[in-house]
Design a protein around this motif. Structure first.
Motif: not given
Ligand SMILES: [Zn+2]
Length: 469
Positions: A31-49
């Motif tokens: 896929a295009k670079p960084n197209a499949n990302t969200c706060p969880v998999c980019t380690g944003m503070p407070g994001a819950l898995p």
């Protein structure tokens, strides 16, 4: 000096799930670079898995493939380290309570290669180093995609044993639908731990680790190189340093990358955001029932039940697709060796060197052609013409055979029926045949030809006369 070689493996395989393991981003390659990302998999503070149930099930499946015991209680832990491709600065993995424990694979030699465990973890992103001026680019698409890590005991002593083992692992993971193991895409990677000790000694030597080898060939070459390197150092009285060495496949040698960190450096601890996983016996039973027969078991079955040579069994099971195709054919037309011959000689050459091939003819149509040849309705040469025509036109073999006027002979069964009819209706023929067979053979062949519009095979008729009269 003579040494014993001691090798252990850590194999990573990317699981075939639709989404990542701790969030709902897509798990896809290319896929295009960084197209499949969200706060969880980019380690944003407070994001819950969350946790992907399918990934846990695939890990259990892998355990069942290799005879592991499946834990009723498993825990995801944080492995803490910083690296630019790991946005959270920790990787969610498993340490104390992995999903699968023990197990092993028996090599052809009868030697058992034991597994220590199989655990579930997430992959990191990907760094691309452009140049000193531009810098390094990071793509987090792969960050958080599910991996299993298969950890073996240090039971290997040669590159050949490792090679056989890896091929078996790959084959089983593909068969069971756990992973695609596309090595060129990094879908399966292998870390090799290797040490030498004086022959017969009980004390293990210092080991080195080579990471992320991603082809069977480079694993073999890297092992052979490292054995030689360590031998030379030890022979000169030197010491092996515990370190990670990077294999350079183009140069055919390895280089020191970093001195080895210990497990305690990672400060593993249970991930407070993910509840422990409880795996019930009934879940394991259900997953077991969904498992297809694995290649090694299929090979045994082909030899014992179908009476095929080992050679055929090995080729037919070399891909799950071919193996499934073969088994479906046998269900339609119970003649395993004939089917095996057609697949090995005539079909496989049509798809030569293609990767994810599909045979250009359905199991039903292939069986219809094989049946026509076996019943001597057509001969093998004509059968091959028919195969070619079916592939080109997509029409049914029976329809094409008529259209192309390929049926030049009448089936053995039809000839037998005619001969029996003649025998019962004309007692004199039987009498004459008993006295002087040569004199009436011509007459009988003529009778059959007359009644089949000349389409019977004369040689076949002659051999059948002996059976009937
Ligand atoms: Zn995500």
């Amino acid at each position: 000096m003579e040494y014993d070689v001691v090798i252990g493996l850590e194999i990573h395989a990317e699981l075939k799930t639709k989404t990542k393991v701790f969030c709902s981003c897509k798990n896809e390659f290319g896929a295009k670079p960084n197209a499949n990302t969200c706060p969880v998999c980019t380690g944003m503070p407070g994001a819950l898995p969350i946790i992907n149930r399918h990934a846990v099930e695939l890990c259990i499946k892998a355990g069942l493939c290799f005879g592991c015991s499946i834990s009723e209680y498993a825990v995801m832990e944080r492995k803490n380290y910083f690296y630019p491709d790991l946005a959270k600065a920790y990787q969610i993995s498993q340490m104390v309570h992995p999903i699968c424990i023990g197990g092993g694979i028996e090599l052809k030699s009868g030697k058992l290669m034991r597994l220590n465990r199989i655990h579930l973890e997430e992959d990191a992103g990907k760094l691309t180093h452009i140049s000193r001026a531009v810098g390094t680019l990071v793509d987090y698409n792969r960050g958080g995609t599910p991996l299993i890590e298969i950890v073996t005991e240090p039971d290997f002593s040669t590159a050949e044993e490792v090679d056989e083992f890896l091929k078996r692992v790959r084959e089983s993971l593909i068969y069971a639908g756990i992973a695609d193991c596309k090595m060129e895409e990094g879908g399966m990677r292998c870390d090799v731990n290797l040490s030498l000790k004086p022959k017969g000694s009980q004390v293990l030597g210092t080991r080195t680790e080579m990471k992320n080898l991603n082809s069977f060939k480079s694993v073999t070459r890297a092992i052979e190189y490292e054995i030689k390197r360590q031998e030379e150092i030890l022979d000169e009285g030197g010491k092996i340093i515990q370190e990670t060495r990077k294999w350079d496949d183009a140069k055919g040698k390895n280089l020191s990358m970093r001195t080895k960190e210990q497990a305690q450096d990672y400060r593993y601890f249970p991930d407070p955001d993910i509840l422990p996983i409880s795996i019930s016996k009934s879940d394991v039973e259900r997953i077991k029932e969904e498992m297809p027969m694995l290649p090694e078991d299929r090979r045994k079955r082909y030899v014992e039940e179908f009476g095929l040579p080992e050679y055929d069994a090995a080729i037919l099971t070399s891909s799950k697709y071919v193996s499934d195709y073969f088994e479906k054919c046998v269900k339609i037309f119970d003649s395993p060796k004939k089917i095996s011959n057609w697949i090995m000689v005539d079909l496989l050459k049509l798809v030569k060197e293609q990767e994810d091939f599909v045979f250009p003819i359905s199991e039903e149509d292939l069986c219809e052609i094989i049946k026509m040849v076996e019943e001597k309705i057509i001969n093998k040469t004509v059968g091959l013409q028919l195969l070619d025509a079916v592939i080109k036109t997509g029409k049914k073999p029976s329809v094409l055979a008529k259209e192309m006027n390929l049926i030049v002979t009448i089936s053995e069964k039809q000839i037998l029926l005619l001969l029996q009819k003649l025998k019962s209706e004309n007692a004199k023929v039987s009498e004459d045949y008993a006295k002087e067979p040569q004199k009436v053979v011509g007459f009988i062949v003529g009778y059959v030809m007359k009644n089949t519009a000349g389409k019977a095979n004369a040689e076949l008729v002659k051999s059948l006369i002996q059976k009937v009269f």
